[in-house]
Structure formats: C-alpha cells, structure tokens
Write a protein that holds these residues in place. Structure first.
Motif, PDB file in Angstrom:
ATOM      1  N   ILE A 133      -3.963   1.634   1.277  1.00  0.00           N
ATOM      2  CA  ILE A 133      -4.965   2.586   0.779  1.00  0.00           C
ATOM      3  C   ILE A 133      -5.365   2.237  -0.652  1.00  0.00           C
ATOM      4  O   ILE A 133      -6.528   2.324  -1.023  1.00  0.00           O
ATOM      5  CB  ILE A 133      -4.419   4.036   0.863  1.00  0.00           C
ATOM      6  N   ARG A 134      -4.390   1.820  -1.426  1.00  0.00           N
ATOM      7  CA  ARG A 134      -4.681   1.467  -2.830  1.00  0.00           C
ATOM      8  C   ARG A 134      -5.701   0.343  -2.930  1.00  0.00           C
ATOM      9  O   ARG A 134      -6.468   0.272  -3.879  1.00  0.00           O
ATOM     10  CB  ARG A 134      -3.401   1.024  -3.536  1.00  0.00           C
ATOM     11  N   ARG A 136      -7.902  -0.303  -0.528  1.00  0.00           N
ATOM     12  CA  ARG A 136      -9.081   0.069   0.268  1.00  0.00           C
ATOM     13  C   ARG A 136      -9.358  -0.919   1.397  1.00  0.00           C
ATOM     14  O   ARG A 136     -10.506  -1.143   1.768  1.00  0.00           O
ATOM     15  CB  ARG A 136     -10.334   0.227  -0.607  1.00  0.00           C
ATOM     16  N   ALA A 178     -11.482   5.652   6.807  1.00  0.00           N
ATOM     17  CA  ALA A 178     -12.132   6.006   5.542  1.00  0.00           C
ATOM     18  C   ALA A 178     -11.545   5.219   4.377  1.00  0.00           C
ATOM     19  O   ALA A 178     -12.202   5.056   3.335  1.00  0.00           O
ATOM     20  CB  ALA A 178     -11.982   7.500   5.285  1.00  0.00           C
ATOM     21  N   ALA A 179     -10.317   4.754   4.548  1.00  0.00           N
ATOM     22  CA  ALA A 179      -9.679   3.957   3.493  1.00  0.00           C
ATOM     23  C   ALA A 179      -9.870   2.465   3.739  1.00  0.00           C
ATOM     24  O   ALA A 179      -9.225   1.632   3.091  1.00  0.00           O
ATOM     25  CB  ALA A 179      -8.189   4.286   3.427  1.00  0.00           C
TER      26      ALA A 179
ATOM     27  N   VAL B  36      -8.790  12.817   3.374  1.00  0.00           N
ATOM     28  CA  VAL B  36      -8.926  11.426   2.913  1.00  0.00           C
ATOM     29  C   VAL B  36      -8.657  11.354   1.405  1.00  0.00           C
ATOM     30  O   VAL B  36      -7.922  10.485   0.925  1.00  0.00           O
ATOM     31  CB  VAL B  36     -10.343  10.884   3.226  1.00  0.00           C
ATOM     32  N   MET B  39      -5.012  11.388   0.630  1.00  0.00           N
ATOM     33  CA  MET B  39      -4.349  10.072   0.772  1.00  0.00           C
ATOM     34  C   MET B  39      -4.561   9.238  -0.487  1.00  0.00           C
ATOM     35  O   MET B  39      -3.643   8.573  -0.972  1.00  0.00           O
ATOM     36  CB  MET B  39      -4.922   9.302   1.970  1.00  0.00           C
ATOM     37  N   ALA B  43      -1.684   7.928  -3.124  1.00  0.00           N
ATOM     38  CA  ALA B  43      -1.592   6.496  -3.458  1.00  0.00           C
ATOM     39  C   ALA B  43      -1.684   6.296  -4.974  1.00  0.00           C
ATOM     40  O   ALA B  43      -0.912   5.508  -5.551  1.00  0.00           O
ATOM     41  CB  ALA B  43      -2.708   5.725  -2.759  1.00  0.00           C
ATOM     42  N   GLU B  47       1.432   4.915  -7.354  1.00  0.00           N
ATOM     43  CA  GLU B  47       1.247   3.699  -8.148  1.00  0.00           C
ATOM     44  C   GLU B  47       1.467   3.977  -9.636  1.00  0.00           C
ATOM     45  O   GLU B  47       2.136   3.212 -10.326  1.00  0.00           O
ATOM     46  CB  GLU B  47      -0.151   3.130  -7.925  1.00  0.00           C
TER      47      GLU B  47
END
Lengths: 255, 79
Positions: A133-134, A136, A178-179, B36, B39, B43, B47
């Motif tokens: 997700i980070r 994308r 979506a990610a 979404v 999420m 994340a 991090e």
C-alpha cells in the motif's frame, strides 16, 4: 531474453521444493530479487538460494519461519520490511495436502488444513499488502488448486481450504485495487512433483489421460503463470482464477 | 520532527487535509477517511513510527485522538 520481472522484489512462501523452488529460479531468471521462504532453516535451501543468486545476478533472501506460528510470521515481516526494498509481489505458495474421504476426515486435520492453507496466507497477506500500500502497487498471486473448483472425492478438507483462499483472493482484489494492488489465483491441476512421484503409476496414467493435452503439468507451467501475473504484462488483470490443468475440466464435462 | 508532528503528517498525507482539520476528526467523517483512506493511514503510521499495528488496533483506530491513545498505550510512542 526479455526479463519480465526486472528489478522487482518478490516474496514466495514454500520454496524448499516443488513449485515454490521452481518459482525462485524462474523469478530470478526474469530479473527479480526474491525473498524465499521455507519452514525450516537448512543448508540445502541456503545453498540453492546462493547458487540462484550467483547464476542470475539478483538478490535471494532465504527466510525461515513456521507459517502456523503467527508471532514468527510477524517477525519475518519485520525482517522483510527492514531490508527496505519496495515489495512488488507476493506468492502464497506454501500449502499442505490431505486425502481422506469425508466420513473419514479427522477434524484436527481439517483444522490443520485451514491453518496452513488459509489462515496463514490470510495473515501474511494482511501484513505484506500493507507494505505494498505504501508503494501504491503490487501483485498478489495465491496458489489454490483445481480441487477448490472441482469437488474431487477425498478432497473435502484440502479442497475447502483452497477454496477459502480462492474466495479471499477475489474479495481482496476489489478491496486492494484502490491501492494499486492486483490479486489473482492460480489453480494447478496435477503437477509432477515429488509427491506425485510416490503415487502408483496407474493413478498418474489416469490423471494424464484425463487432460486435453495428455500430460501432467510441470512446476515450470505454474511458475511461468506466476511470472506473468507478477509482471507488468498482466497490469489490467485482477480478481481472476487461472486454471493451469491441461484442460482437464473440459474433458470432464464431456463424460 | 516530533512524534506528534509525524502523527499529524500521517493523517494529512493519507486524507489530503490540513492540520486544522485534525482535532476531533473521526472515521468516515470526511470522504477521504473511508476504508481505503484507513488503509493508507495505517500504512503511513506504521512507516512513520516503524511499527506493525495489530488488527484489533487498526479496527479501534476510529479518531485522531484514539490513534494517539493506541500508539501511546500499545506501542510505547509518547506524544
């Protein structure tokens, strides 16, 4: 040769033998760095990783943990995150098989099937998808089984656990889209592995004849499909189930 | 950068909002904090603080203030 996975970083579970071991080599051959999981630390696997790394000029990180040990899974994810490479792909390949008729299926073994074939990849994917997700982007490939679709006799426990993995994949393909993360399923048919080699010849003959192509699948057939699904060549494909079974389904329909 | 600054930045980047909107902000109160966005927020927080949040904490994280509480009590992050 066109390298389909050039500079990608991919995690594969269950690489001690069979399909997972083949994937490590094919992914490396296609230019990927690979985190190669096995349950137990051993010299043979380490040596294999070193050889593949030298042969193809990529980085292979052997990682060892028991997928049933959730705290070990978490530690492994921390280690992977610590390497500071963006994770592009995850292949949940590790699994166990079990053959027993429905009335003879032991409930503890049923739990064990779900623990390894479903709960473990579920949890691992939860963690790894957060790393994706980070960035994308990402591609998740889950190795299910034709038994998840066909309802074969003797496969109620194994097939159901693999069906659970299949359905999970379809659900997350929508949630994670979506990610920028894709998720697909491979359902291998009968593949020539060490396990198949222990079967009586007449059984493998029946299975071979039951395919359109008149042959059993190989670990390369599965690994090749995984390469495609991890590559940018499949960038518009998500939430799909790929049967890699030599056409056995269509054969059955005609009987 | 202080922990509070990093925490605020995680929210601002995840939801594309400015700091003045953070106090009292709750899950699904703004369009970008949907499932979404959640999420993305998790994340960003993981991090920023180099942690892995447990699933129950991800579920419980339902406001700007609640997130601080969770990070303080479960991950030893002081604000």
């Amino acid at each position: 040769m066109n390298k389909l996975l050039e500079n990608k970083n991919i995690i594969v579970t269950g690489t001690a033998r069979g399909m997972g071991k083949q994937m490590v080599e094919l992914f490396a051959q296609n230019g990927a760095n690979v985190f190669a999981h096995a349950r137990t630390e051993n010299d043979e696997h380490k040596l294999y990783c070193q050889e593949i790394s030298s042969l193809y000029g990529v980085r292979i990180f052997p990682i060892y943990f028991d997928l049933k040990d959730f705290s070990a899974v978490k530690d492994a994810v921390k280690m992977i995150r610590g390497v500071k490479l963006p994770i592009d792909g995850l292949v949940n390949n590790a699994g166990i098989t079990y053959n027993a008729l429905f009335q003879m299926t032991d409930i503890e073994e049923l739990r064990n099937q779900f623990e390894v074939n479903f709960f473990a990849p579920y949890l691992f994917t939860q963690y790894i998808s957060k790393l994706m997700i980070r960035n994308r982007k990402g591609s998740i490939v889950n190795i299910s089984s034709s038994a998840a679709l066909d309802g074969n006799s003797g496969k109620s426990a194994y097939g159901a656990s693999k069906a659970a993995l299949l359905t999970m994949t379809l659900c997350i393909s929508e949630e994670l889209a979506a990610a920028g993360i894709r998720a697909n399923v491979i359902c291998p048919g009968v593949i020539e592995t060490d396990m198949i080699a222990t079967m009586p010849e007449y059984v493998t003959d029946i299975q071979r004849e039951a395919t359109f192509l008149g042959k059993l699948g190989t670990t390369v057939d599965i690994a090749n499909t995984a390469v495609f699904l991890l590559s940018d060549y499949s960038s518009y494909i998500t939430g799909q189930v790929f049967r890699v079974d030599g056409g056995v389904t269509e054969y059955k329909k005609r009987q | 950068m202080t922990n509070l600054e990093m925490y605020k930045q995680a929210f601002c980047e995840a939801f594309e909002i400015t700091e003045d909107k953070l106090a009292g902000l709750k899950y699904q109160e703004i369009p970008s904090w949907d499932s979404v966005g959640h999420m993305n927020l998790v994340a960003n927080i993981e991090e920023a603080f180099d942690i892995m949040m447990d699933t129950e904490d991800i579920i419980d994280l339902n406001s700007f203030e609640k997130g601080q509480e969770i990070l303080s009590s479960n991950y030893d992050i002081k604000f």
